[in-house]
Design a protein around this motif. Structure first.
Motif, PDB file in Angstrom:
ATOM      1  N   HIS A 189      -2.986   8.274  11.325  1.00 40.30           N
ATOM      2  CA  HIS A 189      -3.490   9.590  10.614  1.00 40.30           C
ATOM      3  C   HIS A 189      -2.536  10.723  11.216  1.00 40.30           C
ATOM      4  O   HIS A 189      -2.033  10.741  12.422  1.00 40.30           O
ATOM      5  CB  HIS A 189      -4.913   9.489  11.196  1.00 40.30           C
ATOM      6  CG  HIS A 189      -5.701   8.522  10.843  1.00 40.30           C
ATOM      7  ND1 HIS A 189      -6.447   8.424   9.730  1.00 40.30           N
ATOM      8  CD2 HIS A 189      -5.988   7.341  11.427  1.00 40.30           C
ATOM      9  CE1 HIS A 189      -7.046   7.246   9.663  1.00 40.30           C
ATOM     10  NE2 HIS A 189      -6.657   6.583  10.580  1.00 40.30           N
ATOM     11  N   SER A 225      -4.843   2.085  12.344  1.00 42.02           N
ATOM     12  CA  SER A 225      -4.387   2.839  11.151  1.00 42.02           C
ATOM     13  C   SER A 225      -3.810   3.946  11.846  1.00 42.02           C
ATOM     14  O   SER A 225      -4.010   4.350  12.677  1.00 42.02           O
ATOM     15  CB  SER A 225      -5.662   3.141  10.263  1.00 42.02           C
ATOM     16  OG  SER A 225      -6.622   3.725  10.978  1.00 42.02           O
ATOM     17  N   LYS A 266      -7.337   3.909  15.601  1.00 40.55           N
ATOM     18  CA  LYS A 266      -6.759   4.869  14.965  1.00 40.55           C
ATOM     19  C   LYS A 266      -5.786   5.382  15.914  1.00 40.55           C
ATOM     20  O   LYS A 266      -6.033   5.492  16.995  1.00 40.55           O
ATOM     21  CB  LYS A 266      -7.628   6.039  14.475  1.00 40.55           C
ATOM     22  CG  LYS A 266      -8.552   5.567  13.425  1.00 40.55           C
ATOM     23  CD  LYS A 266      -9.861   6.481  13.355  1.00 40.55           C
ATOM     24  CE  LYS A 266     -11.064   6.341  14.246  1.00 40.55           C
ATOM     25  NZ  LYS A 266     -11.951   5.148  14.281  1.00 40.55           N
ATOM     26  N   SER A 287       0.781  -1.129  -0.097  1.00 41.80           N
ATOM     27  CA  SER A 287       0.060  -0.037   0.032  1.00 41.80           C
ATOM     28  C   SER A 287       0.780   1.126  -0.048  1.00 41.80           C
ATOM     29  O   SER A 287       2.265   1.296   0.353  1.00 41.80           O
ATOM     30  CB  SER A 287      -0.978   0.040   1.111  1.00 41.80           C
ATOM     31  OG  SER A 287      -0.265   0.152   2.448  1.00 41.80           O
ATOM     32  N   LEU A 346       0.922  -1.069   7.514  1.00 41.71           N
ATOM     33  CA  LEU A 346       0.061  -0.109   8.151  1.00 41.71           C
ATOM     34  C   LEU A 346      -0.550   0.846   7.008  1.00 41.71           C
ATOM     35  O   LEU A 346       0.073   1.413   6.188  1.00 41.71           O
ATOM     36  CB  LEU A 346       0.582   0.729   9.237  1.00 41.71           C
ATOM     37  CG  LEU A 346       1.224   0.040  10.504  1.00 41.71           C
ATOM     38  CD1 LEU A 346       2.022   0.828  11.187  1.00 41.71           C
ATOM     39  CD2 LEU A 346       0.113  -0.570  11.231  1.00 41.71           C
ATOM     40  N   SER A 347      -1.927   1.152   7.361  1.00 41.18           N
ATOM     41  CA  SER A 347      -2.734   1.846   6.561  1.00 41.18           C
ATOM     42  C   SER A 347      -2.360   3.558   7.101  1.00 41.18           C
ATOM     43  O   SER A 347      -2.444   3.939   8.390  1.00 41.18           O
ATOM     44  CB  SER A 347      -4.130   1.826   6.624  1.00 41.18           C
ATOM     45  OG  SER A 347      -4.828   2.891   6.027  1.00 41.18           O
ATOM     46  N   VAL A 348      -1.889   4.280   6.342  1.00 45.12           N
ATOM     47  CA  VAL A 348      -1.257   5.623   6.646  1.00 45.12           C
ATOM     48  C   VAL A 348      -2.207   6.676   5.777  1.00 45.12           C
ATOM     49  O   VAL A 348      -2.228   6.749   4.640  1.00 45.12           O
ATOM     50  CB  VAL A 348      -0.009   5.727   6.531  1.00 45.12           C
ATOM     51  CG1 VAL A 348       0.508   7.257   6.849  1.00 45.12           C
ATOM     52  CG2 VAL A 348       0.963   5.060   7.539  1.00 45.12           C
ATOM     53  N   THR A 349      -2.822   7.723   6.444  1.00 45.10           N
ATOM     54  CA  THR A 349      -3.480   8.636   5.700  1.00 45.10           C
ATOM     55  C   THR A 349      -2.828  10.078   6.456  1.00 45.10           C
ATOM     56  O   THR A 349      -2.737  10.334   7.593  1.00 45.10           O
ATOM     57  CB  THR A 349      -5.007   8.620   6.159  1.00 45.10           C
ATOM     58  OG1 THR A 349      -5.695   7.595   5.905  1.00 45.10           O
ATOM     59  CG2 THR A 349      -5.819   9.785   5.437  1.00 45.10           C
ATOM     60  N   VAL A 399     -12.618   6.617   9.540  1.00 50.00           N
ATOM     61  CA  VAL A 399     -12.490   5.331   9.342  1.00 50.00           C
ATOM     62  C   VAL A 399     -12.636   4.524  10.442  1.00 50.00           C
ATOM     63  O   VAL A 399     -12.747   4.872  11.545  1.00 50.00           O
ATOM     64  CB  VAL A 399     -11.066   4.959   8.822  1.00 50.00           C
ATOM     65  CG1 VAL A 399     -10.799   5.579   7.479  1.00 50.00           C
ATOM     66  CG2 VAL A 399      -9.976   5.144   9.932  1.00 50.00           C
TER      67      VAL A 399
END
Length: 159
Positions: free
Chosen positions: A121, A119, A20, A2, A150-153, A16
């Motif tokens: 942020h 996740s 978080k 990702s 990891l999902s990173v925004t 999301v």
């Protein structure tokens, strides 16, 4: 693998599901009062209080460049206080941002987020008031967080 997701919005209100962690960079002198920390303090008093107590007790704890503190502010939301800047002003030693400290604190953040199944942020940490450039920070975020799955925004504030 990702990549980092970029969105317009407020990093203090990630939309999301699941756990978080909201990450931001702090200084190493106990100052809290400009930039993204103001948005955090408007939502929750705990991150500032914990940071100030951590700094006050620094003789007996791990407070310092490269350290990270994790503060639970809601059942599924944590704030990561990452110590990644030396002081608060640009001076003879250059801008306050310390990339090696951000890198070290991101490694600690990765361990915590993986453990929580969370996740991550953040605003463009280490940029803005502390003088860093995203072109130097983004590879650290990719290496330490994205490569760990990891999902990173990353949030750019504005309309």
């Amino acid at each position: 693998m990702s990549e980092i997701s970029y969105v317009r919005g407020d990093a203090t209100v990630p939309s999301v599901k699941g756990v978080k962690v909201i990450a931001h960079v702090c200084n190493d002198i106990g100052g809290w009062g400009k930039g993204f920390v103001l948005a955090l303090s408007r939502r929750w008093p705990e991150p500032e209080a914990a940071y100030r107590a951590w700094h006050r007790g620094r003789a007996g704890n791990d407070f310092g460049l490269g350290a990270a503190q994790f503060v639970r502010v809601e059942p599924y939301v944590w704030v990561a206080n990452l110590v990644g800047q030396r002081g608060t002003r640009t001076g003879s030693k250059g801008v306050p941002v310390r990339y090696e400290a951000i890198d070290a604190s991101l490694a600690l953040l990765a361990d915590k987020a993986v453990g929580l199944g969370a996740s991550v942020h953040m605003p463009r940490i280490g940029c803005g008031l502390v003088g860093g450039t995203w072109s130097r920070v983004e590879p650290l975020v990719t290496e330490r967080l994205v490569r760990r799955g990891l999902s990173v925004t990353v949030y750019d504030y504005g309309d």
